[in-house]
Write a protein that holds these residues in place. Structure first.
Motif, PDB file in Angstrom:
ATOM      1  N   CYS A  28       0.822  -1.208   0.000  1.00 38.41           N
ATOM      2  CA  CYS A  28       0.000   0.000   0.000  1.00 38.41           C
ATOM      3  C   CYS A  28       0.849   1.248   0.000  1.00 38.41           C
ATOM      4  CB  CYS A  28      -0.926   0.009   1.223  1.00 38.41           C
ATOM      5  SG  CYS A  28      -2.217  -1.252   1.153  1.00 38.41           S
ATOM      6  N   VAL A  29       1.900   1.255   0.834  1.00 37.18           N
ATOM      7  CA  VAL A  29       2.791   2.418   0.890  1.00 37.18           C
ATOM      8  C   VAL A  29       3.493   2.612  -0.436  1.00 37.18           C
ATOM      9  CG1 VAL A  29       4.855   3.356   1.973  1.00 37.18           C
ATOM     10  CG2 VAL A  29       3.094   2.273   3.378  1.00 37.18           C
ATOM     11  N   SER A  30       3.984   1.511  -0.999  1.00 40.95           N
ATOM     12  CA  SER A  30       4.674   1.588  -2.279  1.00 40.95           C
ATOM     13  C   SER A  30       3.746   2.103  -3.365  1.00 40.95           C
ATOM     14  CB  SER A  30       5.215   0.207  -2.666  1.00 40.95           C
ATOM     15  OG  SER A  30       5.792   0.235  -3.952  1.00 40.95           O
ATOM     16  N   GLY A  31       2.485   1.626  -3.344  1.00 39.54           N
ATOM     17  CA  GLY A  31       1.526   2.056  -4.342  1.00 39.54           C
ATOM     18  C   GLY A  31       1.210   3.531  -4.217  1.00 39.54           C
ATOM     19  N   SER A  32       1.130   4.058  -2.962  1.00 38.46           N
ATOM     20  CA  SER A  32       0.845   5.464  -2.752  1.00 38.46           C
ATOM     21  C   SER A  32       1.966   6.340  -3.254  1.00 38.46           C
ATOM     22  CB  SER A  32       0.602   5.711  -1.253  1.00 38.46           C
ATOM     23  OG  SER A  32       0.368   7.072  -1.007  1.00 38.46           O
ATOM     24  N   ASP A  33       3.224   5.883  -3.045  1.00 40.50           N
ATOM     25  CA  ASP A  33       4.375   6.670  -3.470  1.00 40.50           C
ATOM     26  C   ASP A  33       4.507   6.703  -4.983  1.00 40.50           C
ATOM     27  OD1 ASP A  33       4.966   7.227  -0.875  1.00 40.50           O
ATOM     28  OD2 ASP A  33       6.428   5.607  -0.653  1.00 40.50           O
ATOM     29  N   SER A  34       4.068   5.671  -5.645  1.00 42.86           N
ATOM     30  CA  SER A  34       4.308   5.555  -7.085  1.00 42.86           C
ATOM     31  C   SER A  34       3.094   5.919  -7.931  1.00 42.86           C
ATOM     32  CB  SER A  34       4.745   4.123  -7.418  1.00 42.86           C
ATOM     33  OG  SER A  34       3.730   3.203  -7.066  1.00 42.86           O
ATOM     34  N   VAL A  35       2.007   6.412  -7.292  1.00 47.29           N
ATOM     35  CA  VAL A  35       0.805   6.725  -8.034  1.00 47.29           C
ATOM     36  C   VAL A  35       1.098   7.836  -9.042  1.00 47.29           C
ATOM     37  CG1 VAL A  35       0.014   8.445  -6.349  1.00 47.29           C
ATOM     38  CG2 VAL A  35      -1.632   7.282  -7.829  1.00 47.29           C
ATOM     39  N   GLN A  36       0.527   7.711 -10.215  1.00 45.22           N
ATOM     40  CA  GLN A  36       0.778   8.659 -11.286  1.00 45.22           C
ATOM     41  C   GLN A  36      -0.189   9.837 -11.203  1.00 45.22           C
ATOM     42  OE1 GLN A  36       3.237   8.485 -13.777  1.00 45.22           O
ATOM     43  NE2 GLN A  36       4.036   6.862 -12.470  1.00 45.22           N
ATOM     44  N   CYS A  37       0.345  11.045 -11.228  1.00 44.30           N
ATOM     45  CA  CYS A  37      -0.461  12.248 -11.237  1.00 44.30           C
ATOM     46  C   CYS A  37      -1.117  12.429 -12.605  1.00 44.30           C
ATOM     47  CB  CYS A  37       0.408  13.458 -10.908  1.00 44.30           C
ATOM     48  SG  CYS A  37      -0.414  15.037 -11.078  1.00 44.30           S
ATOM     49  N   ARG A  38      -2.365  12.842 -12.621  1.00 44.93           N
ATOM     50  CA  ARG A  38      -3.059  13.114 -13.874  1.00 44.93           C
ATOM     51  C   ARG A  38      -2.593  14.467 -14.418  1.00 44.93           C
ATOM     52  NH1 ARG A  38      -7.158   9.104 -15.313  1.00 44.93           N
ATOM     53  NH2 ARG A  38      -6.997   7.597 -13.602  1.00 44.93           N
ATOM     54  N   ARG A  73      -0.198  19.977   0.398  1.00 46.01           N
ATOM     55  CA  ARG A  73      -1.594  20.404   0.403  1.00 46.01           C
ATOM     56  C   ARG A  73      -2.450  19.678  -0.641  1.00 46.01           C
ATOM     57  NH1 ARG A  73      -2.699  25.678   2.798  1.00 46.01           N
ATOM     58  NH2 ARG A  73      -0.866  26.436   3.904  1.00 46.01           N
ATOM     59  N   VAL A  74      -1.882  18.693  -1.310  1.00 45.94           N
ATOM     60  CA  VAL A  74      -2.608  17.925  -2.311  1.00 45.94           C
ATOM     61  C   VAL A  74      -2.663  16.467  -1.876  1.00 45.94           C
ATOM     62  CG1 VAL A  74      -2.698  17.163  -4.717  1.00 45.94           C
ATOM     63  CG2 VAL A  74      -1.892  19.470  -4.161  1.00 45.94           C
ATOM     64  N   THR A  75      -3.847  15.874  -1.924  1.00 43.89           N
ATOM     65  CA  THR A  75      -4.016  14.455  -1.612  1.00 43.89           C
ATOM     66  C   THR A  75      -4.673  13.771  -2.804  1.00 43.89           C
ATOM     67  OG1 THR A  75      -4.289  14.925   0.749  1.00 43.89           O
ATOM     68  CG2 THR A  75      -5.022  12.779  -0.039  1.00 43.89           C
ATOM     69  N   CYS A  76      -4.102  12.646  -3.207  1.00 52.25           N
ATOM     70  CA  CYS A  76      -4.627  11.901  -4.355  1.00 52.25           C
ATOM     71  C   CYS A  76      -5.130  10.529  -3.929  1.00 52.25           C
ATOM     72  CB  CYS A  76      -3.542  11.715  -5.425  1.00 52.25           C
ATOM     73  SG  CYS A  76      -2.982  13.241  -6.204  1.00 52.25           S
ATOM     74  N   ASP A  77      -5.984   9.969  -4.741  1.00 51.97           N
ATOM     75  CA  ASP A  77      -6.376   8.585  -4.558  1.00 51.97           C
ATOM     76  C   ASP A  77      -5.174   7.698  -4.837  1.00 51.97           C
ATOM     77  OD1 ASP A  77      -7.449   5.888  -5.787  1.00 51.97           O
ATOM     78  OD2 ASP A  77      -9.091   6.705  -4.594  1.00 51.97           O
ATOM     79  N   SER A  78      -4.882   6.764  -3.945  1.00 53.16           N
ATOM     80  CA  SER A  78      -3.670   5.950  -4.048  1.00 53.16           C
ATOM     81  C   SER A  78      -3.693   4.978  -5.216  1.00 53.16           C
ATOM     82  CB  SER A  78      -3.443   5.182  -2.742  1.00 53.16           C
ATOM     83  OG  SER A  78      -4.533   4.326  -2.472  1.00 53.16           O
ATOM     84  N   ILE A  79      -4.845   4.797  -5.832  1.00 52.99           N
ATOM     85  CA  ILE A  79      -4.951   3.859  -6.952  1.00 52.99           C
ATOM     86  C   ILE A  79      -5.103   4.595  -8.282  1.00 52.99           C
ATOM     87  CG2 ILE A  79      -6.298   1.989  -7.958  1.00 52.99           C
ATOM     88  CD1 ILE A  79      -7.057   1.148  -5.124  1.00 52.99           C
ATOM     89  N   THR A  80      -6.043   5.548  -8.328  1.00 54.99           N
ATOM     90  CA  THR A  80      -6.347   6.202  -9.599  1.00 54.99           C
ATOM     91  C   THR A  80      -5.471   7.416  -9.887  1.00 54.99           C
ATOM     92  OG1 THR A  80      -8.016   7.673  -8.617  1.00 54.99           O
ATOM     93  CG2 THR A  80      -8.735   5.483  -9.343  1.00 54.99           C
ATOM     94  N   GLY A  81      -4.905   8.030  -8.831  1.00 57.53           N
ATOM     95  CA  GLY A  81      -4.106   9.224  -9.021  1.00 57.53           C
ATOM     96  C   GLY A  81      -4.913  10.503  -9.128  1.00 57.53           C
ATOM     97  N   HIS A  82      -6.232  10.423  -9.007  1.00 56.90           N
ATOM     98  CA  HIS A  82      -7.064  11.617  -9.052  1.00 56.90           C
ATOM     99  C   HIS A  82      -6.895  12.427  -7.763  1.00 56.90           C
ATOM    100  CE1 HIS A  82      -9.240  11.050 -12.766  1.00 56.90           C
ATOM    101  NE2 HIS A  82      -9.549   9.807 -12.438  1.00 56.90           N
ATOM    102  N   VAL A  83      -6.917  13.740  -7.866  1.00 59.19           N
ATOM    103  CA  VAL A  83      -6.863  14.611  -6.699  1.00 59.19           C
ATOM    104  C   VAL A  83      -8.194  14.519  -5.954  1.00 59.19           C
ATOM    105  CG1 VAL A  83      -6.656  16.991  -5.888  1.00 59.19           C
ATOM    106  CG2 VAL A  83      -5.238  16.194  -7.781  1.00 59.19           C
TER     107      VAL A  83
END
Length: 321
Positions: A28-38, A73-83
């Motif tokens: 989960c941590v690894s996935g959160s760090d590597s999530v792609q920003c839209r 100040r930005v939080t994204c979904d850890s799977i989809t990368g959406h803000v």
């Protein structure tokens, strides 16, 4: 012997479970760090910060690079990368806050539309007076996930009420410290909010609300928590009957200059927390009304007539002993 085998089996299963949980946490941590920003959302964030009354100065040099999900100040979904969360609120505790604050600025609400999965947004203390032409808050009807909105400590007037009626997804709304009043022509208070069927918490403290506007809040049937502190134009009596149609659990009416006798609080039997502190209530307070508050857990009557409140507490103590 069988007991020993059973204990060893249980110990082995516990060990396996611990290893699985540790591995899952690492994934989960690894996935959160590597999530792609839209990319569309990254560009929208840059446009937003550049267009508001003053960019968040603490972000200078920090909102850089492609991975906006790692920006402050930005939080994204850890799977989809959406803000999903954007906190651009300003704290009055900032030493240089006054150097940046510009009262009467305009907000371009359309800049937020690319953030389609946005759930929480704070734009507090930006001096926002209104929206730019053709880009009002009614545009946020397209932000169907938006649940928490903080527009506190700006310069918004009653017109904001019309616009927010177009955002039915709201669950918590912070509008304290603005200039909301009934000065607009043909203004009918909060009757326009009858379609905000998910709104549970509303903070309208530090505005200029009168009793007519407060009464119109009865149209928002989903409200459970209501904060109306320091609205000096609300009149001389506590609006218990006016809001009796609501199934309120939290009501805060601190510093509203209410005077005279305490009201019959039986209409608010669902209350769990009530504040009438810092008012001018000075007549006899009996236990009958308060004893109807079967669910009350927090009650603040400080800074009124402390002698009467003391006698009431003593009377309730005697009744319960």
């Amino acid at each position: 012997m069988q007991v020993m085998k059973l204990l060893l089996t249980v110990a082995f299963l516990v060990l396996v479970l611990v290893l699985v949980l540790v591995q899952w946490e690492n994934v989960c941590v690894s996935g959160s760090d590597s999530v792609q920003c839209r990319e569309e959302e990254r560009l929208a964030l840059l446009h937003i910060n550049a267009s508001i009354s003053f960019p968040i100065h603490s972000l200078e040099g920090k909102w850089e690079g492609k991975e906006c999900c790692q920006w402050e100040r930005v939080t994204c979904d850890s799977i989809t990368g959406h803000v999903t969360q954007l906190d651009l609120g300003i704290s009055f505790d900032d030493d240089d806050w006054l150097d940046y604050y510009q009262d009467g600025s305009l907000l371009n609400a359309t800049l937020f539309l690319p953030l389609r999965q946005l759930r929480s947004l704070s734009l507090s203390a930006h001096g926002i007076h209104n929206c730019t032409d053709g880009s009002g808050l009614e545009k946020w009807s397209n932000l169907t996930k938006l649940e928490i909105l903080d527009l506190s400590d700006n310069s918004l007037n009653g017109s904001i009420i019309y616009n927010l009626a177009s955002v039915p997804s709201l669950r918590k709304l912070y509008l304290s410290g603005n200039h909301i009043n009934n000065s607009l022509p043909n203004f009918n208070g909060f009757e326009y909010w009858s379609n905000l069927t998910k709104l549970e918490m509303l903070d309208l403290s530090f505005n200029q609300l009168n009793i007519t506007m407060i009464s119109s809040l009865a149209q928002v049937s989903s409200l459970r928590a209501l904060y109306l502190d320091y609205n000096y134009m609300m009149g001389g009596s506590v609006p218990v009957k006016e809001l009796s149609a609501l199934n309120l659990e939290v009501v805060s009416l601190t510093g509203c200059l209410y005077s005279g006798s305490f009201p019959d609080l039986g209409h608010w039997s669902s209350l769990k927390a009530l504040s009438l502190a810092d008012n001018l209530l000075n007549e006899t307070l009996t236990s009958e009304g308060l004893c109807r508050l079967k669910n009350i857990e927090e009650l603040d009557l400080s800074s009124n007539n402390l002698l009467e409140i003391f006698l009431l507490v003593w009377e309730i103590f005697l009744l319960l002993s």
